[in-house]
Design an enzyme around this catalytic site. Structure first.
Site, short mmCIF file in Angstrom:
data_model
loop_
_atom_site.label_atom_id
_atom_site.label_comp_id
_atom_site.label_asym_id
_atom_site.label_seq_id
_atom_site.Cartn_x
_atom_site.Cartn_y
_atom_site.Cartn_z
N GLY A 42 -5.27 1.24 4.10
CA GLY A 42 -6.13 1.19 3.04
C GLY A 42 -6.45 -0.37 2.82
O GLY A 42 -7.37 -1.03 3.60
N SER A 109 -3.75 -0.83 10.69
CA SER A 109 -4.60 -1.31 9.70
C SER A 109 -4.08 -2.07 8.50
O SER A 109 -3.28 -2.82 8.81
CB SER A 109 -5.70 0.09 9.05
OG SER A 109 -6.86 -0.52 8.73
N TRP A 110 -4.39 -1.76 7.41
CA TRP A 110 -3.70 -2.36 6.37
C TRP A 110 -2.12 -2.20 6.39
O TRP A 110 -1.40 -3.09 6.13
CB TRP A 110 -4.20 -1.93 4.86
CG TRP A 110 -3.26 -2.14 4.04
CD1 TRP A 110 -2.41 -1.37 3.22
CD2 TRP A 110 -2.84 -3.44 3.13
NE1 TRP A 110 -1.36 -1.83 2.33
CE2 TRP A 110 -1.76 -3.05 2.16
CE3 TRP A 110 -3.33 -4.76 3.22
CZ2 TRP A 110 -1.36 -4.25 1.47
CZ3 TRP A 110 -2.91 -5.60 2.55
CH2 TRP A 110 -1.84 -5.42 1.61
N ASP A 266 -13.04 -0.86 18.27
CA ASP A 266 -12.61 -0.85 16.69
C ASP A 266 -13.64 -2.07 16.02
O ASP A 266 -13.48 -3.11 16.36
CB ASP A 266 -11.00 -1.37 16.50
CG ASP A 266 -10.72 -1.34 15.09
OD1 ASP A 266 -11.35 -1.30 14.26
OD2 ASP A 266 -9.44 -1.15 14.91
N HIS A 301 -11.07 2.56 15.67
CA HIS A 301 -10.09 2.19 14.59
C HIS A 301 -8.98 3.15 14.33
O HIS A 301 -7.83 2.78 14.20
CB HIS A 301 -10.77 1.60 13.36
CG HIS A 301 -9.76 1.25 12.49
ND1 HIS A 301 -9.15 -0.08 12.70
CD2 HIS A 301 -9.31 1.65 11.18
CE1 HIS A 301 -8.34 -0.14 11.30
NE2 HIS A 301 -8.50 0.72 10.43
#
Length: 323
Positions: A42, A109-110, A266, A301
């Site tokens: 996120g 990711s985050w 990605d 991704h």
């Protein structure tokens, strides 16, 4: 992926901050003996039961939790007292509450951003890092995805993403969406949230997932995901540009074994950032623990792509045996 399992313990971590209501962060814990904490993406994405399936339940105690304002955390979509460093403190509170001395940290990711920030703040509490789709919140990374980069590859989705924003405000899409997501009109807020969420869901995989697009239309998810993400990005992640890659930051964690899994295609968190992390880790021939870099050639991704899933499961198996 390992077979689905049910948690044997659930609970909530209550956090009280001045002028802030109780923030309930629900941890979910599964089997012994070694411990891994899973950090979702996120920010604002929340955890999914399938996230447990990266880990061998006969080897790991698995800790999943929804970060502030995300998933089952309450208050939902709340951005007050919600910063990178609040989340780092929450992770450490959770470790202390569960009486865990050191744990493996797994994030994508985050979640990779938060894992690096946590490890650099509490380096002696981390056994290993398994990171996917590296994101370090540099201005260049945000610009590529939200302004000028991915837009060249997904023009049809970019057009949809532009629609809620007046043409004169499109030179800074993150700032423009911030105004929309904080608009007093609920209809405007929700429309912007769904457009923001769809942009990421439509670009996260090599082949677009209809399920992901449908999730972007869910009111609660879209509002939490978009509002929290935008809050972090409009504030530059509450850190210096490039802070996580600075020598003084990397030096704190070079002793920690790390495995990076990155999709070649990605376009949310492009491989250049994963490579920058590798170069920073190995700068000037500095002594370090092992840095393993897997570039998955047929993936974008998402952690749900087959090649990414396979490498992440293998990485989780490797670190629990070695470290």
């Amino acid at each position: 992926m390992y077979p689905p399992i049910e948690p044997y313990e659930k609970g909530r971590l209550d956090i009280r901050a001045s002028q802030f209501p109780v923030a309930d962060i629900p941890p979910v814990v599964c089997n012994d003996p070694l411990v891994v904490v899973f950090l979702h993406g996120g920010p604002g994405g929340g955890v999914d039961p399938k996230d447990r399936q990266f880990f061998n339940p006969d080897k790991y105690k698995i800790v999943l939790f929804d970060q502030r304002g995300a998933g089952k955390s309450t208050p939902s979509a709340c951005i007050d007292h919600n910063t990178t460093w609040d989340l780092v403190a929450d992770i450490e509170r959770l470790r202390d509450k569960l009486s865990i001395e050191k744990w493996h940290v797994f994030g994508g990711s985050w979640g990779s951003t938060l894992a690096l920030a946590y490890a650099q703040t509490h380096p002696n509490r981390v056994r290993s890092l398994v990171l996917r789709g590296i994101f370090t919140l540099r201005k260049s990374e945000l610009r590529f995805f939200y302004q000028d980069g991915t837009s060249h590859l997904f023009p049809e989705e970019w057009s949809r993403y532009l629609r809620p924003v007046e043409p004169r405000k499109r030179d800074d899409m993150i700032k423009a969406y911030h105004s929309l997501l904080e608009d007093p009109d609920e209809k405007i807020r929700l429309g912007a949230a769904k457009a923001w969420s769809r942009w990421e869901m439509a670009t996260s995989r090599l082949f677009v997932s209809q399920d992901s697009l449908e999730r972007a239309e869910e009111d609660d998810f879209a509002l939490s995901f978009a509002r929290i993400e935008n809050h972090y990005f409009v504030n530059d992640g509450f850190m210096r540009d490039g802070q996580l890659l600075e020598e003084q930051s990397i030096a704190k964690i070079r002793h920690i074994p790390i495995i990076v899994v990155q999709g070649r295609y990605d376009v949310v968190c492009p491989p250049t950032t994963a490579w920058a992390l590798k170069m920073a880790w190995e700068a000037n021939g500095a002594e370090s623990a092992s840095f393993t870099f897997h570039l998955v050639q047929d993936a974008g991704h998402s952690s749900r792509e087959p090649g990414i899933e396979k490498k992440l499961v293998e990485a989780a198996d490797e670190v629990v045996e070695k470290y």
